[in-house]
Design a protein around this motif. Structure first.
Motif, PDB file in Angstrom:
ATOM      1  N   VAL A 272       0.842  -1.200   0.000  1.00  0.00           N
ATOM      2  CA  VAL A 272       0.000   0.000   0.000  1.00  0.00           C
ATOM      3  C   VAL A 272       0.874   1.246   0.000  1.00  0.00           C
ATOM      4  N   THR A 273       0.351   2.304  -0.576  1.00  0.00           N
ATOM      5  CA  THR A 273       1.045   3.588  -0.624  1.00  0.00           C
ATOM      6  C   THR A 273       0.743   4.349   0.658  1.00  0.00           C
ATOM      7  N   VAL A 274       1.791   4.887   1.266  1.00  0.00           N
ATOM      8  CA  VAL A 274       1.653   5.634   2.518  1.00  0.00           C
ATOM      9  C   VAL A 274       2.387   6.971   2.397  1.00  0.00           C
ATOM     10  N   PRO A 275       2.029   7.932   3.254  1.00  0.00           N
ATOM     11  CA  PRO A 275       2.716   9.223   3.204  1.00  0.00           C
ATOM     12  C   PRO A 275       4.105   9.148   3.838  1.00  0.00           C
ATOM     13  N   GLN A 276       4.986  10.014   3.381  1.00  0.00           N
ATOM     14  CA  GLN A 276       6.278  10.177   4.046  1.00  0.00           C
ATOM     15  C   GLN A 276       5.995  10.793   5.413  1.00  0.00           C
TER      16      GLN A 276
ATOM     17  N   LEU B  51      -3.704  11.413   5.422  1.00  0.00           N
ATOM     18  CA  LEU B  51      -4.797  10.761   6.143  1.00  0.00           C
ATOM     19  C   LEU B  51      -5.594   9.859   5.205  1.00  0.00           C
ATOM     20  N   TRP B  52      -5.827  10.345   3.981  1.00  0.00           N
ATOM     21  CA  TRP B  52      -6.548   9.544   2.989  1.00  0.00           C
ATOM     22  C   TRP B  52      -5.768   8.282   2.643  1.00  0.00           C
ATOM     23  N   LEU B  53      -4.454   8.416   2.423  1.00  0.00           N
ATOM     24  CA  LEU B  53      -3.627   7.253   2.106  1.00  0.00           C
ATOM     25  C   LEU B  53      -3.644   6.245   3.251  1.00  0.00           C
ATOM     26  N   LEU B  54      -3.541   6.730   4.477  1.00  0.00           N
ATOM     27  CA  LEU B  54      -3.568   5.829   5.627  1.00  0.00           C
ATOM     28  C   LEU B  54      -4.921   5.131   5.750  1.00  0.00           C
TER      29      LEU B  54
ATOM     30  N   GLY C 197       5.649  12.601  -2.392  1.00  0.00           N
ATOM     31  CA  GLY C 197       5.811  12.469  -0.944  1.00  0.00           C
ATOM     32  C   GLY C 197       5.230  11.185  -0.389  1.00  0.00           C
ATOM     33  N   THR C 198       5.277  10.111  -1.172  1.00  0.00           N
ATOM     34  CA  THR C 198       4.740   8.837  -0.710  1.00  0.00           C
ATOM     35  C   THR C 198       5.757   7.720  -0.930  1.00  0.00           C
TER      36      THR C 198
END
Length: 185
Positions: A64-68, A92-95, A148-149
């Motif tokens: 899954v893609t997550v924020p830095q 927050l959306w990515l999480l 930034g991910t």
């Protein structure tokens, strides 16, 4: 017992009178109280600990893609409030997407409540941001190519990113929110 009650009422009265004195900072709005965020971070850490102790049925079916989560303070402070808010809302959306994906792949039902709490907390943080008049975030159609991910492949890594993101960028955004600044009259 009556003395304890009277002392409590006296302390409460003194606090109210202190806040109402002219020239002193007003108390923070309840929505700006970071104890709520601290509670969310504790629940995220609890989920991370539970995931680390899980044996079978605790794997992610796909990355899954997550924020830095790393914060370069010079870069962060040079961003305007809208850019900061958008970065946090995107994270927050990515999480939320990642945790939802994890929820469907985890078969250990004991962990479902931890994951559900984390998702509910992310939704609550989004509600807090809306109440602070931060513009609504429109998520992209896909997380592919977002700046930034990065990708994680383990559930514990996802939950660690979750904790660190709350501790870092979400906290910074709430601390700097205009509506959360104390007024000095």
């Amino acid at each position: 017992m009556l003395q304890k009650t009277n002392r409590g009422l006296l302390a409460l009265l003194l606090m109210v009178l202190e806040w109402s004195r002219p020239g002193l900072p007003s108390p923070l709005r309840p929505i700006c109280d970071l104890r709520v965020l601290n509670h969310f971070m504790k629940e995220a850490r609890d989920a991370e600990v539970a995931m680390k102790s899980c044996g079978e049925g605790c794997t992610m079916s796909e990355p899954v893609t997550v924020p830095q989560t790393r914060v370069d303070f010079d870069v962060w402070e040079n961003k305007n409030g809208l850019e900061q808010a958008e970065e946090v809302q995107c994270g927050l959306w990515l999480l939320q997407q990642g945790l939802s994906s994890l929820r469907t792949s985890v078969t250990d039902t004991a962990l479902h409540s931890h994951i559900d709490n984390c998702i509910r907390n992310l939704l609550s943080i989004n509600a807090v941001l809306r109440s602070l008049n931060i513009q609504e975030y429109t998520p992209p159609t896909s997380a592919t190519g977002l700046e930034g991910t990065w990708s994680v492949t383990s559930a514990t890594d996802l939950l660690q990113v979750h904790v660190n993101f709350l501790r870092g960028k979400v906290r910074l955004l709430l601390l700097d929110a205009q509506a959360c600044q104390q007024d000095v009259s």
